[in-house]
Design a protein around this motif. Sequence first.
Motif, PDB file in Angstrom:
ATOM      1  N   ASN A   2       0.911  -1.136   0.009  1.00  0.00           N
ATOM      2  CA  ASN A   2      -0.105  -0.052   0.077  1.00  0.00           C
ATOM      3  C   ASN A   2       0.707   1.364  -0.009  1.00  0.00           C
ATOM      4  OD1 ASN A   2      -2.896  -1.259   0.827  1.00  0.00           O
ATOM      5  ND2 ASN A   2      -1.370  -2.136   1.817  1.00  0.00           N
ATOM      6  N   GLN A  61      -1.934  -0.541  -4.055  1.00  0.00           N
ATOM      7  CA  GLN A  61      -2.995   0.137  -3.790  1.00  0.00           C
ATOM      8  C   GLN A  61      -2.392   1.360  -3.340  1.00  0.00           C
ATOM      9  OE1 GLN A  61      -5.731  -0.013  -3.838  1.00  0.00           O
ATOM     10  NE2 GLN A  61      -7.234  -0.020  -2.052  1.00  0.00           N
ATOM     11  N   LEU A  63      -3.379   5.348  -1.913  1.00  0.00           N
ATOM     12  CA  LEU A  63      -4.162   6.138  -1.005  1.00  0.00           C
ATOM     13  C   LEU A  63      -3.608   7.430  -0.774  1.00  0.00           C
ATOM     14  CD1 LEU A  63      -4.862   3.476   1.909  1.00  0.00           C
ATOM     15  CD2 LEU A  63      -6.115   3.808  -0.055  1.00  0.00           C
ATOM     16  N   SER A  96      -8.123   6.293  -4.197  1.00  0.00           N
ATOM     17  CA  SER A  96      -9.078   6.554  -2.901  1.00  0.00           C
ATOM     18  C   SER A  96      -8.302   7.650  -1.866  1.00  0.00           C
ATOM     19  CB  SER A  96      -9.228   5.274  -2.300  1.00  0.00           C
ATOM     20  OG  SER A  96      -9.839   4.147  -2.904  1.00  0.00           O
ATOM     21  N   TYR A  97      -9.225   8.396  -1.382  1.00  0.00           N
ATOM     22  CA  TYR A  97      -8.660   9.692  -0.645  1.00  0.00           C
ATOM     23  C   TYR A  97      -9.508   9.583   0.324  1.00  0.00           C
ATOM     24  CZ  TYR A  97     -11.810  12.458  -2.868  1.00  0.00           C
ATOM     25  OH  TYR A  97     -13.137  13.178  -3.315  1.00  0.00           O
ATOM     26  N   ASN A 103     -13.604  12.901   6.761  1.00  0.00           N
ATOM     27  CA  ASN A 103     -14.024  12.664   5.401  1.00  0.00           C
ATOM     28  C   ASN A 103     -15.390  13.396   5.206  1.00  0.00           C
ATOM     29  OD1 ASN A 103     -12.442  11.705   3.311  1.00  0.00           O
ATOM     30  ND2 ASN A 103     -13.517   9.743   3.207  1.00  0.00           N
ATOM     31  N   PHE A 200     -11.908   3.647   7.064  1.00  0.00           N
ATOM     32  CA  PHE A 200     -11.336   4.007   5.580  1.00  0.00           C
ATOM     33  C   PHE A 200     -10.258   3.205   5.534  1.00  0.00           C
ATOM     34  CE2 PHE A 200      -7.987   6.241   3.187  1.00  0.00           C
ATOM     35  CZ  PHE A 200      -8.528   6.416   1.983  1.00  0.00           C
ATOM     36  N   LEU A 201      -9.339   3.066   6.254  1.00  0.00           N
ATOM     37  CA  LEU A 201      -8.215   2.161   6.067  1.00  0.00           C
ATOM     38  C   LEU A 201      -8.752   0.885   6.013  1.00  0.00           C
ATOM     39  CD1 LEU A 201      -5.804   4.085   8.588  1.00  0.00           C
ATOM     40  CD2 LEU A 201      -5.608   4.193   6.162  1.00  0.00           C
ATOM     41  N   ILE A 203     -11.323  -0.615   4.912  1.00  0.00           N
ATOM     42  CA  ILE A 203     -11.826  -0.685   3.458  1.00  0.00           C
ATOM     43  C   ILE A 203     -10.871  -0.682   2.358  1.00  0.00           C
ATOM     44  CG2 ILE A 203     -13.179   0.353   1.818  1.00  0.00           C
ATOM     45  CD1 ILE A 203     -15.153   0.930   4.106  1.00  0.00           C
ATOM     46  N   SER A 204      -9.827   0.255   2.618  1.00  0.00           N
ATOM     47  CA  SER A 204      -8.871   0.542   1.336  1.00  0.00           C
ATOM     48  C   SER A 204      -7.586  -0.264   1.680  1.00  0.00           C
ATOM     49  CB  SER A 204      -8.621   2.101   1.374  1.00  0.00           C
ATOM     50  OG  SER A 204      -9.974   2.959   1.350  1.00  0.00           O
ATOM     51  N   LYS A 206      -4.737  -2.852   1.339  1.00  0.00           N
ATOM     52  CA  LYS A 206      -4.926  -4.178   0.674  1.00  0.00           C
ATOM     53  C   LYS A 206      -4.051  -5.349   1.608  1.00  0.00           C
ATOM     54  CE  LYS A 206      -4.051  -4.864  -3.710  1.00  0.00           C
ATOM     55  NZ  LYS A 206      -3.791  -4.640  -5.296  1.00  0.00           N
TER      56      LYS A 206
END
Length: 206
Positions: A2, A61, A63, A96-97, A103, A200-201, A203-204, A206
């Motif tokens: 990531n 990934q 981010l 993704s951000y 957010n 967020f982390l 989900i995002s 890998k």
Amino acid sequence: MNKIFIEAKNKNTVESHFLQAIIDLFFPEKEIEFIYMNGIGNLFSETILNQISLAKENNEQVLVLADADTISKGYGYTKRQKEIETGMQQHGIQFSYFLYPNNQDDGDIEILIESAARHDLHSVFFDCFHDYEKCVSGAKDANGNPLYNTPNPKGKLHTYISSQQLTKKQRDKLGSGDWLFDNPNYWDLNIDKLQSLKDFLEISLK
């Protein structure tokens, strides 16, 4: 792998150490590397765009974490989001951000860091600091202008951690941005205000 692009200038920064502490605690199995943009203004620079493209080519990934900032600073969540979305469209790239603090609202990473401070254990410090801010901000010159600047949130938090009874080894870390975020005597990384970032982390990454 990531690749997490952050606003910090280098690894010796509070943002870098704060995020690393969160990842070490909640996502220890994830392999991450921070890419330091030295400001959100460099997100769509040629250098950063090349690094994003290369990461994607390597199936890594990507981010991006950045401050939403506030309207008083010329931004805020809505404007920052629009800027990033427009930039991705213009450069034909997607990632993704997450915009600090949650957010969806205006603000910055300092809001999260201050909320993680152990106010319950160190209420005396925060009460005294509030009194100091009130006293100093009330001092005016003959024209009614403030005589002094009060510390910004980062300055307040640096005062908080540097005021603690630390060992020499602990104190030596402070200058490199390591504010001992893994130490529960000073910080609580389980607070609700950090949940949106952790979600967020979750989900995002890998």
